[in-house]
Design a protein around this motif. Structure first.
Motif, mmCIF file in Angstrom:
data_model
loop_
_atom_site.group_PDB
_atom_site.id
_atom_site.type_symbol
_atom_site.label_atom_id
_atom_site.label_comp_id
_atom_site.label_asym_id
_atom_site.label_seq_id
_atom_site.Cartn_x
_atom_site.Cartn_y
_atom_site.Cartn_z
ATOM 1 N N ASN A 7 -42.311 -6.574 -13.825
ATOM 2 C CA ASN A 7 -41.712 -7.876 -13.542
ATOM 3 C C ASN A 7 -42.609 -9.017 -14.016
ATOM 4 O OD1 ASN A 7 -39.559 -9.467 -12.253
ATOM 5 N ND2 ASN A 7 -41.164 -10.085 -10.825
ATOM 6 N N ASP A 8 -43.900 -8.901 -13.769
ATOM 7 C CA ASP A 8 -44.825 -9.943 -14.220
ATOM 8 C C ASP A 8 -44.969 -9.931 -15.735
ATOM 9 O OD1 ASP A 8 -45.536 -11.336 -11.870
ATOM 10 O OD2 ASP A 8 -46.792 -9.668 -11.230
ATOM 11 N N ARG A 9 -44.832 -8.771 -16.353
ATOM 12 C CA ARG A 9 -44.856 -8.737 -17.818
ATOM 13 C C ARG A 9 -43.662 -9.487 -18.393
ATOM 14 N NH1 ARG A 9 -46.618 -3.076 -17.298
ATOM 15 N NH2 ARG A 9 -44.920 -2.190 -18.511
ATOM 16 N N VAL A 10 -42.499 -9.337 -17.760
ATOM 17 C CA VAL A 10 -41.304 -10.049 -18.227
ATOM 18 C C VAL A 10 -41.507 -11.565 -18.072
ATOM 19 C CG1 VAL A 10 -38.860 -10.484 -17.777
ATOM 20 C CG2 VAL A 10 -39.729 -8.137 -17.783
ATOM 21 N N ILE A 11 -42.024 -12.000 -16.942
ATOM 22 C CA ILE A 11 -42.236 -13.432 -16.709
ATOM 23 C C ILE A 11 -43.284 -13.976 -17.680
ATOM 24 C CG2 ILE A 11 -43.001 -15.164 -15.044
ATOM 25 C CD1 ILE A 11 -41.954 -13.275 -12.828
ATOM 26 N N GLN A 12 -44.379 -13.245 -17.851
ATOM 27 C CA GLN A 12 -45.411 -13.677 -18.795
ATOM 28 C C GLN A 12 -44.860 -13.767 -20.216
ATOM 29 O OE1 GLN A 12 -49.353 -12.027 -18.811
ATOM 30 N NE2 GLN A 12 -49.259 -11.473 -16.657
ATOM 31 N N GLN A 13 -44.071 -12.780 -20.604
ATOM 32 C CA GLN A 13 -43.480 -12.795 -21.944
ATOM 33 C C GLN A 13 -42.558 -13.997 -22.103
ATOM 34 O OE1 GLN A 13 -44.093 -10.803 -24.572
ATOM 35 N NE2 GLN A 13 -42.635 -11.952 -25.823
ATOM 36 N N ALA A 14 -41.784 -14.312 -21.075
ATOM 37 C CA ALA A 14 -40.883 -15.467 -21.124
ATOM 38 C C ALA A 14 -41.678 -16.766 -21.264
ATOM 39 C CB ALA A 14 -40.017 -15.507 -19.864
ATOM 40 N N ILE A 15 -42.809 -16.870 -20.565
ATOM 41 C CA ILE A 15 -43.672 -18.054 -20.692
ATOM 42 C C ILE A 15 -44.243 -18.132 -22.101
ATOM 43 C CG2 ILE A 15 -45.816 -19.130 -19.902
ATOM 44 C CD1 ILE A 15 -45.318 -17.825 -17.162
ATOM 45 N N ALA A 16 -44.745 -17.004 -22.596
ATOM 46 C CA ALA A 16 -45.375 -16.980 -23.923
ATOM 47 C C ALA A 16 -44.395 -17.402 -25.009
ATOM 48 C CB ALA A 16 -45.928 -15.585 -24.209
ATOM 49 N N GLN A 17 -43.139 -16.972 -24.901
ATOM 50 C CA GLN A 17 -42.147 -17.301 -25.930
ATOM 51 C C GLN A 17 -41.914 -18.804 -26.018
ATOM 52 O OE1 GLN A 17 -39.652 -13.085 -25.460
ATOM 53 N NE2 GLN A 17 -38.791 -14.977 -24.669
ATOM 54 N N VAL A 18 -41.894 -19.479 -24.883
ATOM 55 C CA VAL A 18 -41.678 -20.924 -24.870
ATOM 56 C C VAL A 18 -42.922 -21.664 -25.350
ATOM 57 C CG1 VAL A 18 -41.269 -22.923 -23.372
ATOM 58 C CG2 VAL A 18 -39.905 -20.846 -23.094
ATOM 59 N N LEU A 19 -44.081 -21.269 -24.837
ATOM 60 C CA LEU A 19 -45.308 -21.980 -25.205
ATOM 61 C C LEU A 19 -45.691 -21.746 -26.659
ATOM 62 C CD1 LEU A 19 -47.645 -21.540 -22.097
ATOM 63 C CD2 LEU A 19 -46.361 -23.562 -22.805
ATOM 64 N N LEU A 20 -45.394 -20.561 -27.171
ATOM 65 C CA LEU A 20 -45.796 -20.234 -28.536
ATOM 66 C C LEU A 20 -45.198 -21.210 -29.542
ATOM 67 C CD1 LEU A 20 -47.432 -18.062 -30.100
ATOM 68 C CD2 LEU A 20 -45.275 -16.880 -30.478
ATOM 69 N N SER A 21 -43.941 -21.555 -29.371
ATOM 70 C CA SER A 21 -43.285 -22.454 -30.325
ATOM 71 C C SER A 21 -43.891 -23.853 -30.286
ATOM 72 C CB SER A 21 -41.786 -22.532 -30.029
ATOM 73 O OG SER A 21 -41.552 -23.081 -28.736
ATOM 74 N N ILE A 22 -44.518 -24.210 -29.176
ATOM 75 C CA ILE A 22 -45.124 -25.529 -29.029
ATOM 76 C C ILE A 22 -46.580 -25.529 -29.495
ATOM 77 C CG2 ILE A 22 -45.821 -27.274 -27.330
ATOM 78 C CD1 ILE A 22 -43.442 -26.263 -25.613
ATOM 79 N N ILE A 23 -47.316 -24.479 -29.146
ATOM 80 C CA ILE A 23 -48.756 -24.463 -29.361
ATOM 81 C C ILE A 23 -49.148 -23.897 -30.722
ATOM 82 C CG2 ILE A 23 -50.944 -23.553 -28.488
ATOM 83 C CD1 ILE A 23 -49.723 -23.519 -25.702
ATOM 84 N N ASP A 24 -48.472 -22.837 -31.153
ATOM 85 C CA ASP A 24 -48.905 -22.137 -32.364
ATOM 86 C C ASP A 24 -48.993 -23.020 -33.603
ATOM 87 O OD1 ASP A 24 -49.408 -19.234 -33.479
ATOM 88 O OD2 ASP A 24 -48.021 -20.192 -34.891
ATOM 89 N N PRO A 25 -48.066 -23.963 -33.829
ATOM 90 C CA PRO A 25 -48.180 -24.798 -35.033
ATOM 91 C C PRO A 25 -49.472 -25.602 -35.122
ATOM 92 C CG PRO A 25 -45.973 -24.964 -34.124
ATOM 93 C CD PRO A 25 -46.794 -24.223 -33.118
ATOM 94 N N ALA A 26 -50.143 -25.804 -33.991
ATOM 95 C CA ALA A 26 -51.383 -26.580 -33.995
ATOM 96 C C ALA A 26 -52.602 -25.727 -34.318
ATOM 97 C CB ALA A 26 -51.577 -27.261 -32.635
#
Length: 260
Positions: free
Chosen positions: A101-120
């Motif tokens: 369950n925590d892996r699913v939540i962490q993955q969901a967080i990572a997917q959103v943050l990645l699109s914002i942070i990775d380009p930098a």
């Protein structure tokens, strides 16, 4: 929009910080994609012993309560199961296994943050990023050799994942979002603790390896290293906490150091 003066004296536009990311994290489309990725990655159960195969049934019974707790800021992640993995060249590496369950939540967080942070992130950063891998780091090093570089320094930050300062990491994350509920949740994941031989141990520092969010959090901290190397005009390739700066023969080579 926030306005600030540019170096040329004009005004440049800067987008407002993302303040409502938790809704994106908990959107059905994002959660479904997160579950599919966790299922593809497989992996062992966490401390609750709920397996990948058992999780859909578990979620049907418990997800509604979990979602409400996440929305209200009351969700408490489960501690991480700590296992020791032997390294091929000797020694060992600590690996954390969050609950499914925590892996699913962490993955969901990572997917959103990645699109914002990775380009930098730096073009010289190759680890744990979409479309990048160790082969890209090798190609970059080969290109430096073809340009005339003859001296390389192989740098491995010892026990980096175990020593990340939580306050520094959270300060870096706040550059990208001011969603206090999401930052609070990430902070709780960092401090969730680990279970070793059935005993709970606190985690006052470090990013537990094994969770879907950990690679992105590591890159957020290591981005400061990339900026330092660029400031010192060093050509480098970095894969997670492994870095290879290079210089031409005869030139002065400043030390490759890291200060968070």
């Amino acid at each position: 929009m926030l306005n600030e003066k540019s170096q040329s004296g004009g005004v440049m536009q800067q987008p407002a910080l993302n303040e409502n990311l938790l809704e994106q994290v908990l959107s059905p489309v994002n959660l479904h994609a997160a579950w599919k990725q966790v299922r593809r990655n497989k992996g062992a159960p966490g401390v609750d012993e709920v397996s990948i195969e058992e999780y859909p049934q578990w979620a049907r019974q418990h997800w509604a309560d979990t979602r409400r707790a996440l929305e209200h800021g009351d969700y408490i992640p489960q501690p991480v199961k700590r296992v020791v993995i032997p390294k091929p060249n000797g020694g060992s590496r600590l690996l954390g296994i969050p609950s499914v369950n925590d892996r699913v939540i962490q993955q969901a967080i990572a997917q959103v943050l990645l699109s914002i942070i990775d380009p930098a992130f730096s073009d010289s950063s190759h680890g744990f990023r979409p479309g990048r891998n160790a082969h890209g780091a090798v190609r970059q090093i080969k290109a430096y050799i073809e340009e005339g570089a003859r001296v390389a320094v192989d740098v491995d930050l010892s026990k980096f994942f175990d020593r990340v300062n939580h306050d520094i990491l959270m300060a870096r994350l706040s550059r990208y979002t001011q969603d206090k509920r999401l930052l609070k949740l990430i902070g709780r994941y960092l401090r969730a603790g680990v279970v070793i031989d059935d005993k709970l141990h606190p985690t006052p520092e470090g990013v537990p390896q094994g969770g879907p969010l950990s690679p992105l959090l590591a890159n957020v901290v290591l981005d400061d290293l990339d900026k330092l190397l660029k400031l010192r005009r060093m050509r480098f390739a970095r894969y997670a906490d492994d870095c290879v700066p290079r210089r031409r023969t005869g030139g002065r080579s400043p030390p490759c150091s890291y200060a968070a």
